[in-house]
Design a protein around this motif. Sequence first.
Motif, PDB file in Angstrom:
ATOM      1  N   MET A 279       0.842  -1.208   0.000  1.00 55.15           N
ATOM      2  CA  MET A 279       0.000   0.000   0.000  1.00 55.15           C
ATOM      3  C   MET A 279       0.870   1.248   0.000  1.00 55.15           C
ATOM      4  N   ASP A 280       1.937   1.228   0.782  1.00 58.03           N
ATOM      5  CA  ASP A 280       2.833   2.377   0.858  1.00 58.03           C
ATOM      6  C   ASP A 280       3.452   2.677  -0.503  1.00 58.03           C
ATOM      7  N   PHE A 281       3.905   1.641  -1.213  1.00 55.06           N
ATOM      8  CA  PHE A 281       4.526   1.859  -2.518  1.00 55.06           C
ATOM      9  C   PHE A 281       3.506   2.358  -3.533  1.00 55.06           C
ATOM     10  N   PHE A 282       2.328   1.731  -3.573  1.00 56.31           N
ATOM     11  CA  PHE A 282       1.309   2.134  -4.539  1.00 56.31           C
ATOM     12  C   PHE A 282       0.856   3.579  -4.327  1.00 56.31           C
ATOM     13  N   ILE A 283       0.651   3.960  -3.072  1.00 54.91           N
ATOM     14  CA  ILE A 283       0.083   5.282  -2.785  1.00 54.91           C
ATOM     15  C   ILE A 283       1.157   6.367  -2.748  1.00 54.91           C
ATOM     16  N   ASN A 284       2.271   6.106  -2.079  1.00 54.43           N
ATOM     17  CA  ASN A 284       3.264   7.167  -1.885  1.00 54.43           C
ATOM     18  C   ASN A 284       4.308   7.258  -2.987  1.00 54.43           C
ATOM     19  N   THR A 285       4.602   6.156  -3.664  1.00 52.07           N
ATOM     20  CA  THR A 285       5.574   6.199  -4.761  1.00 52.07           C
ATOM     21  C   THR A 285       4.890   6.298  -6.110  1.00 52.07           C
ATOM     22  N   MET A 286       3.929   5.412  -6.358  1.00 54.51           N
ATOM     23  CA  MET A 286       3.254   5.418  -7.648  1.00 54.51           C
ATOM     24  C   MET A 286       2.115   6.429  -7.715  1.00 54.51           C
ATOM     25  N   GLU A 287       1.702   6.913  -6.540  1.00 58.14           N
ATOM     26  CA  GLU A 287       0.631   7.905  -6.435  1.00 58.14           C
ATOM     27  C   GLU A 287      -0.686   7.404  -7.010  1.00 58.14           C
ATOM     28  N   LEU A 288      -0.968   6.119  -6.753  1.00 57.96           N
ATOM     29  CA  LEU A 288      -2.269   5.580  -7.145  1.00 57.96           C
ATOM     30  C   LEU A 288      -3.318   5.991  -6.128  1.00 57.96           C
ATOM     31  N   GLU A 289      -4.543   6.090  -6.595  1.00 54.36           N
ATOM     32  CA  GLU A 289      -5.650   6.350  -5.687  1.00 54.36           C
ATOM     33  C   GLU A 289      -5.964   5.066  -4.912  1.00 54.36           C
ATOM     34  N   ARG A 290      -6.363   5.241  -3.663  1.00 54.70           N
ATOM     35  CA  ARG A 290      -6.693   4.083  -2.838  1.00 54.70           C
ATOM     36  C   ARG A 290      -7.792   3.245  -3.473  1.00 54.70           C
ATOM     37  N   GLN A 291      -8.724   3.890  -4.152  1.00 55.28           N
ATOM     38  CA  GLN A 291      -9.840   3.184  -4.777  1.00 55.28           C
ATOM     39  C   GLN A 291      -9.375   2.274  -5.909  1.00 55.28           C
TER      40      GLN A 291
END
Length: 371
Positions: A279-291
Motif C-alpha cells: 500500500m505504501d509503494f502504490f500510494i506514496n511512490t506510484m501515487e495511485l488512488e486508494r480506490q
Amino acid sequence: MPNHVPLRSLLLLSLIQKRFLKTSASPSSFNVQYLIDSCGLPSLLALSTYQKLQLDKKNLPNAYSVLQYLKAHDFSNTHISKLIDKYPRVLQVRVESNLKPKFDFFTENGFVGQLLPQLILSNPSVLRRALDSQIKPCFELLNSLLGCKENLVVALKRASWLLTVNLKVVIQPNVDLLIKEGLPLDRVAKLILWQPRAVLQKMDRMVYALHALKSMGLDVEDNIFIHALRVRIQLPETTWKKKIEGMKSLQWSEEEILGAFKRYPPILALSEKKIRSSMDFFINTMELERQNIIACPLFLGYSIDKRVRPRYNVIKVLKSKKLISRDKKMTTLLTINEKNFLTNYVSRYVDVVPGLLELYMGNGKTKMKDS
C-alpha cells in the motif's frame, strides 16, 4: 574463542573418522568404506549409517542388492545418499518382497524416470507402507477424484504424504460434504491439486468455512469459491478477525475488505507487513488512488520488487521521453502478462533508451537523463 568451537569440533571429528577408516583390519572399517564407495555417501553419513544398522557380512549382500536396484531405477548417487540419510533402513528392506512390487506399481501409474526417485525422496516412509492395504487404495481413491493419472502424478509430486494417510477416513467425508453442498467434482479435484491440506480439515471446520462463505454471498459454483475456501478454512476465527482489523487500520472499511476478498481471496492470506509495504509503494511512490487498489486487490498480491517496481521504473522513463502516452494507465500496465510487457515496453525501446533492459532487470539507475 566461541567462533572457533564449531571449526575445532569439525576438525576433531574429521580426525576421528580418518583414524576409524585407517583401521583396515577391522570389518567395521571395511563396511563403512563400502558405503562410501558404493553409495557415494559422505564419510560422516557412512559412519552414522553403519552405527545405526550394524552392517556385517550377513546383511551386506542385501544392502548391495538394494543399491543395485535403486541405481537400475534412475537413482543417482546423490539420490541414494539423500535417501539413506532420511531412511537408513532402506538398506535392510527386501528387494523382491518390498521394493520391486512398489516400484512396479509406481511406474505403471506414471512415475517413470526421475519422477520415481523424486516421489520416494519426498516421502521415504512410503516404503514402510503396505502396497495392497495402503498404497493401492490411496491411488484408487485419488484417481477417482482427480479423473486421470496425469492429475494423480501432479498431486503426489506436490503432496506425497497423501500416500501415507487414511484417505477414506480423513479426506472422503470432506469430499462427500463438498459435493453434497453443490461443489462440482472438477472443482473438488482442483482443490485437491492446489491445496490438498484444505480437505484434511476436521468436518466441523469444513462445515463452518462453507457456511461463512455462503453467508458472504459466494456461490459454490463460482470459480472463485474454491480459492476462497482454501483461504477461509486455513484461518482460525481469531486470525481472520485480526487480519480484518489490520486492514481496517489502513483505512479500509469492512465492506471493502470483504468485497476485495470475494474478488481476490488470497488478500487475507497475505501478511500485514506485505499489505502495508505494498500500500505504501502504490500510494506514496506510484501515487495511485486508494480506490484503484480496492477495485483491483490483486495488486496487493504482486511482488513489489520483482514485478511492480521494475514496470513502474520502465514506464516512468518511457513517459518522460514521450515514447508512450502519459494517459497510459499504470493499473493496466501492472496486470498484463510478463511476455507482453517485455515485448511491448522493454524490447521495443531497448535500442532507443540505453540501459532500459538493465533498469527493468533491477541493475540500472531509476533516474535516467532525457535524450
